[in-house]
Design a protein around this motif. Structure first.
Motif, PDB file in Angstrom:
ATOM      1  N   LYS A 297       0.836  -1.211   0.000  1.00  0.00           N
ATOM      2  CA  LYS A 297       0.000   0.000   0.000  1.00  0.00           C
ATOM      3  C   LYS A 297       0.871   1.261   0.000  1.00  0.00           C
ATOM      4  O   LYS A 297       0.636   2.211  -0.742  1.00  0.00           O
ATOM      5  N   THR A 301       1.373   4.722  -2.368  1.00  0.00           N
ATOM      6  CA  THR A 301       1.193   6.064  -1.790  1.00  0.00           C
ATOM      7  C   THR A 301       2.410   6.938  -2.087  1.00  0.00           C
ATOM      8  O   THR A 301       2.269   8.100  -2.479  1.00  0.00           O
ATOM      9  N   GLU A 314      -8.097   8.479   1.424  1.00  0.00           N
ATOM     10  CA  GLU A 314      -7.452   7.177   1.184  1.00  0.00           C
ATOM     11  C   GLU A 314      -6.184   7.006   2.022  1.00  0.00           C
ATOM     12  O   GLU A 314      -5.756   5.887   2.293  1.00  0.00           O
ATOM     13  N   ASP A 318      -3.663   3.775   4.850  1.00  0.00           N
ATOM     14  CA  ASP A 318      -2.246   3.538   5.198  1.00  0.00           C
ATOM     15  C   ASP A 318      -2.054   3.600   6.706  1.00  0.00           C
ATOM     16  O   ASP A 318      -1.347   2.790   7.306  1.00  0.00           O
TER      17      ASP A 318
END
Ligand SMILES: Cc1cc2nc3c(=O)[nH]c(=O)nc-3n(C[C@H](O)[C@H](O)[C@H](O)COP(=O)(O)OP(=O)(O)OC[C@H]3O[C@@H](n4cnc5c(N)ncnc54)[C@H](O)[C@@H]3O)c2cc1C
Length: 387
Positions: A297, A301, A314, A318
């Protein structure tokens, strides 16, 4: 390659190779930084400062920062590779680099002059920065904060109290959020300032965390005078700056943590505990799953941040995944080290206990896990408000 060793034009694979070669060539210089020890925060920062200087002088931690602000240019992904490889090679990633990445990314965007003055020294370990946002009655509900900044000619007088400021008692500089609008102005009445912590009227007091270390501090401001040129962004634009910063707090910082978590998982696999708990293999498996999910993830990012995207809710994903991974890895260590985890006085057990206790905090700082889950539910998934 530049004289310093790091090349901002190099591909990520070349940075990885070049940095691994550099670590190999400097193995004696790096030897003192091989192990993290269960020491106080002051001792830890002092022990890690020479490593920060070494990495800075060779250029590795300047990769991905603009040349105008003390960096070498290039992509932040190159810097991420360096952090990843440093941890994989068994060195503790300097604690301060995390917050420098978070705050520095925001300063470069909202206060380039301040970034030019302070970013280089912070990367090199000569400055310690803190974030002064939370207050005793304003944590999750940050927009209700009450510290006031009153305009007075070409400066502001700031009065109020901050709390939970990481490294606040050791910091030389602080990004501070204060109310410049009316009492009921909510998030629209906030302004961010760069505060020199030696300013008269600023006092700090450390707070011991659950892991026994004083990592956070209260900060009192009693009419502290801050020049107008120390406003970060616009007067009244503090919320925008702090939300921009949160992308790095909740996202980019998770990359540094995952690098550390991977090293700890590898250590655990290499260890042979005398009598591991029967549940240990399952717990270790869970930890690996959560770690790899976090890493995957985070990688996306970082790429999005590097491309200049501004990430919204979003980024809360994380943050939640980081908390889960931190706690799973610490739980796995506890299971595999049982019973020395509770009975042993040595450094390894003391460090594992401290890390386990600290892992419980990771679902609070940067925004609590409950609040992040609400943000995901409401703003990402479009579910109705739960409360
Ligand atoms: C180790 C550590 C380091 C930190 N470092 C910093 C720092 O450097 N700078 C800084 O400014 N702050 C820092 N903080 C503060 C941190 O951001 C806050 O603790 C956090 O945002 C929670 O705020 P609070 O403590 O006021 O708890 P509260 O907001 O009072 O929350 C208490 C509980 O209620 C829950 N809750 C609150 N509101 C909601 C809601 N709307 N929906 C669901 N649940 C809710 C929370 O999840 C939590 O469980 C740090 C905190 C810790 C523990």
């Amino acid at each position: 390659m530049t004289d310093a060793g790091a090349d901002p034009e190099a591909s990520r694979a070349e940075v990885r190779d070049g940095f691994c070669r550099w670590m190999h060539d400097h193995v004696d210089d790096l030897a003192p930084f091989r192990r993290e020890r269960p020491v106080s925060l002051e001792e830890q920062l002092a022990e890690q400062r020479p490593l920060q200087r070494l990495l800075f002088d060779a250029g590795w931690t300047r990769l991905g920062w603009p040349v105008a602000h003390g960096g070498l240019g290039g992509s932040r992904l190159a810097r991420a590779v360096v952090i990843d490889e440093l941890a994989a090679a068994g060195y503790a990633v300097p604690e301060l680099l995390g917050n420098t990445d978070i705050v520095g990314s925001m300063l470069v965007r909202f206060a380039p002059e301040i970034a030019t003055e302070h970013l280089g020294p912070a990367i090199a370990g000569d400055e310690v920065w803190c974030q002064g946002f939370s207050e005793p009655d304003a944590g999750s509900d940050l927009a209700s904060l009450r510290t006031r900044a009153v305009e007075d000619g070409d400066h502001f007088r700031i009065t109020g109290q901050k709390t939970w400021s990481s490294d606040g008692h050791l910091a030389t500089g602080c990004v501070l959020l204060a109310r410049t609008g009316p009492v009921d102005s909510g998030h629209r009445g906030l302004t961010m300032f760069w505060l020199d912590m030696s300013t008269p009227g600023v006092t700090t007091r450390p707070i011991a965390c659950v892991d026994g270390r004083a990592e956070v501090a209260e900060i009192w401001l009693d009419g502290a005078v801050v020049g107008r040129d120390r406003v970060v962004g616009d007067v009244g634009g503090g919320w925008r700056a702090v939300m921009y910063l949160m992308q790095f707090e909740r996202g980019a910082y998770a990359w540094q943590r995952q690098a550390d978590l991977r090293a700890r998982l590898e250590e655990l696999l290499a260890q042979r505990a005398p009598t591991p708990s029967p549940a240990a293999p399952g717990i270790l498996g869970d930890a690996f799953l959560r770690y790899y999910a976090l890493r995957a993830k985070c990688r996306g990012t970082l790429a999005a941040l590097d491309a200049g995207c501004e990430l919204g809710p979003e980024i809360s994903v994380d943050k939640v995944m980081l908390g889960l991974a931190e706690q799973s890895v610490a739980d796995a260590a506890r299971s595999l080290m049982w019973p020395p985890f509770v009975t042993d006085d040595g450094d390894d057990a003391a460090l594992a206990r401290r890390r386990w206790a600290y892992s419980r905090i990771t679902t609070i700082y940067g925004g609590s896990a409950e609040v992040q889950r609400d943000l995901i539910a409401e703003r990402l998934l479009g579910l109705p408000r739960g409360r």
